[in-house]
Design an enzyme around this catalytic site. Structure first.
Site, PDB file in Angstrom:
ATOM      1  N   GLY A  53      21.239  11.980  21.661  1.00  0.00           N
ATOM      2  CA  GLY A  53      20.233  12.068  20.599  1.00  0.00           C
ATOM      3  C   GLY A  53      20.285  13.361  20.139  1.00  0.00           C
ATOM      4  N   GLN A 117       1.814  13.282   4.815  1.00  0.00           N
ATOM      5  CA  GLN A 117       0.858  13.669   5.736  1.00  0.00           C
ATOM      6  C   GLN A 117       0.511  15.296   5.500  1.00  0.00           C
ATOM      7  OE1 GLN A 117       2.335  12.331   9.855  1.00  0.00           O
ATOM      8  NE2 GLN A 117       3.869  11.020   8.409  1.00  0.00           N
ATOM      9  N   LYS A 214      -7.999  -0.171  -9.047  1.00  0.00           N
ATOM     10  CA  LYS A 214      -8.261  -0.861  -7.900  1.00  0.00           C
ATOM     11  C   LYS A 214      -9.671  -0.908  -7.205  1.00  0.00           C
ATOM     12  CE  LYS A 214      -3.264  -1.175  -6.706  1.00  0.00           C
ATOM     13  NZ  LYS A 214      -2.483  -0.766  -5.631  1.00  0.00           N
ATOM     14  N   ASP A 242       6.594   6.672 -11.076  1.00  0.00           N
ATOM     15  CA  ASP A 242       5.970   7.031  -9.654  1.00  0.00           C
ATOM     16  C   ASP A 242       6.797   8.039  -9.176  1.00  0.00           C
ATOM     17  OD1 ASP A 242       4.008   7.202  -8.153  1.00  0.00           O
ATOM     18  OD2 ASP A 242       3.767   5.215  -7.659  1.00  0.00           O
ATOM     19  N   GLY A 249       5.523  -3.136  -2.233  1.00  0.00           N
ATOM     20  CA  GLY A 249       4.322  -4.015  -2.166  1.00  0.00           C
ATOM     21  C   GLY A 249       3.253  -3.698  -3.257  1.00  0.00           C
ATOM     22  N   THR A 250       3.035  -2.647  -3.412  1.00  0.00           N
ATOM     23  CA  THR A 250       1.831  -2.287  -4.339  1.00  0.00           C
ATOM     24  C   THR A 250       2.536  -2.145  -5.744  1.00  0.00           C
ATOM     25  OG1 THR A 250       0.978  -0.645  -2.783  1.00  0.00           O
ATOM     26  CG2 THR A 250       0.517  -0.265  -5.037  1.00  0.00           C
TER      27      THR A 250
END
Length: 342
Positions: A53, A117, A214, A242, A249-250
């Protein structure tokens, strides 16, 4: 000849090669009138993946004193390499270029890894900051990316400079060429976080705008108790813009809600068509069920010609030539501020 940064060279990591090839095609045309062989080179390099790797990169020709741009796509659906593999490959390429005594080194990474993040919410890593430090430590003095998820990431760089491009002009050109924008079009933000982007597109395209809000039950994980629409889509064609589509999913839930609110056709535009997990299967079904008319992404994520043939809902917009234009301007020490603006 005007002042410049010297001979320009492109180094392509394995997962960045298709994107780099498109950049090189543009650059060869630009440098053709400026003694191509003297001004520009596509540098030969070798990226080795060992059985355990580990990864290393070697530069296979002299590049001392050159203005070098290392091209890499972190999320590459056409290769077996992970994001972490490709990040390490980028680092070894940058370091190999540094060790080869290039005069300046720019990392061309349309996808900035771990960009979601960027802040600490508990006992966790701020991985975007770690990535910035890793890229700097590997030898980059500049980073080119596009539509970075959090602009605050630029503050994580202390040595290298981060330039964030925007795909808005290319995406809007596609909308207009396909006659998607009419007086009956509404630009919709699928969540509060994308409201600013939707507002920009609405203003530039001269359309109405709507926003999906939401209401969540924060006592339970990932629980939405109600979805409201600010604005109207009744009888309208909808454009959703976006920065990325991850699991989808959203997005699909938003499209279903918009149809409940009376929307007609829905066309989705994004910079990064990551399509993680079951996203492609979900979009296939949403297309078959009539919830989504089309999805358009950029080649900041290379999907390939076969993907486009198998999924008639997908369209692709090129941003590689856009990056090449910026690289050319940097090499010629020309202003890029007007290119970087939304």
């Amino acid at each position: 000849m005007s002042a410049d940064r010297g001979q320009l060279g492109i180094v392509a990591c394995n997962s960045g090669k298709v994107f780099a090839d498109a950049m090189v095609e543009y650059l060869k045309g630009k440098y053709k009138k400026e003694h191509l062989e003297e001004r520009f080179r596509y540098i030969k390099s070798t990226e080795t993946h060992f059985a355990n790797g580990e990864i290393k990169t070697s530069i296979d020709e002299p590049i001392r004193g050159m203005d070098i741009y290392v091209v890499q796509l972190m999320d590459d659906p056409l290769s077996p390499y992970s994001v972490n593999d490709n990040l390490m490959a980028l680092a070894t390429a940058l370091n190999a270029v540094h060790n080869s005594d290039a005069a300046s080194i720019t990392a061309v990474i349309p996808q900035f890894p771990n960009a979601r993040q960027e802040r600490r919410k508990g006992r966790e890593s701020v991985t975007a900051s770690m990535v910035a430090s890793f890229i700097e430590a590997s030898g980059a003095s500049r980073v080119l990316t596009i539509d970075i998820h959090a602009e605050a990431i630029s503050g994580f760089f202390h040595i290298a400079r981060l330039d964030n491009l925007h795909a808005s002009r290319q995406l809007m050109k596609s909308m207009n060429e396909r006659h998607i924008i009419t007086e009956n079009t509404v630009v919709v933000a699928p969540d509060v976080g994308s409201a600013e982007t939707a507002r920009y597109y609405s203003r530039e395209l001269q359309t109405d705008m709507a926003l999906i809000v939401k209401e969540r039950d924060y006592s339970k994980a990932s629980t939405v108790v109600d979805t409201k629409l600010v604005g109207s889509v009744d009888g309208k064609n909808v454009v959703i813009v976006d920065d990325m589509i991850a699991t989808g999913g959203t997005l699909i839930a938003a499209c279903q809600k918009l149809h409940e609110f009376g929307a007609k056709n829905i066309d989705v535009f994004c910079t990064f068509p990551f399509f993680n997990g079951e996203a492609v299967a979900k979009l296939d079904k949403a297309y078959a069920d009539g919830f989504v008319r089309s999805v358009t992404g950029t080649n900041a994520v290379i999907r390939g010609e076969q993907f486009k043939k198998e999924h008639p809902w997908y369209n692709e917009v090129d941003v590689a030539r856009f990056f090449a234009k910026v690289v050319y301007s940097i090499n010629h020490m020309e202003s890029i501020s007007n290119i970087l603006e939304l």
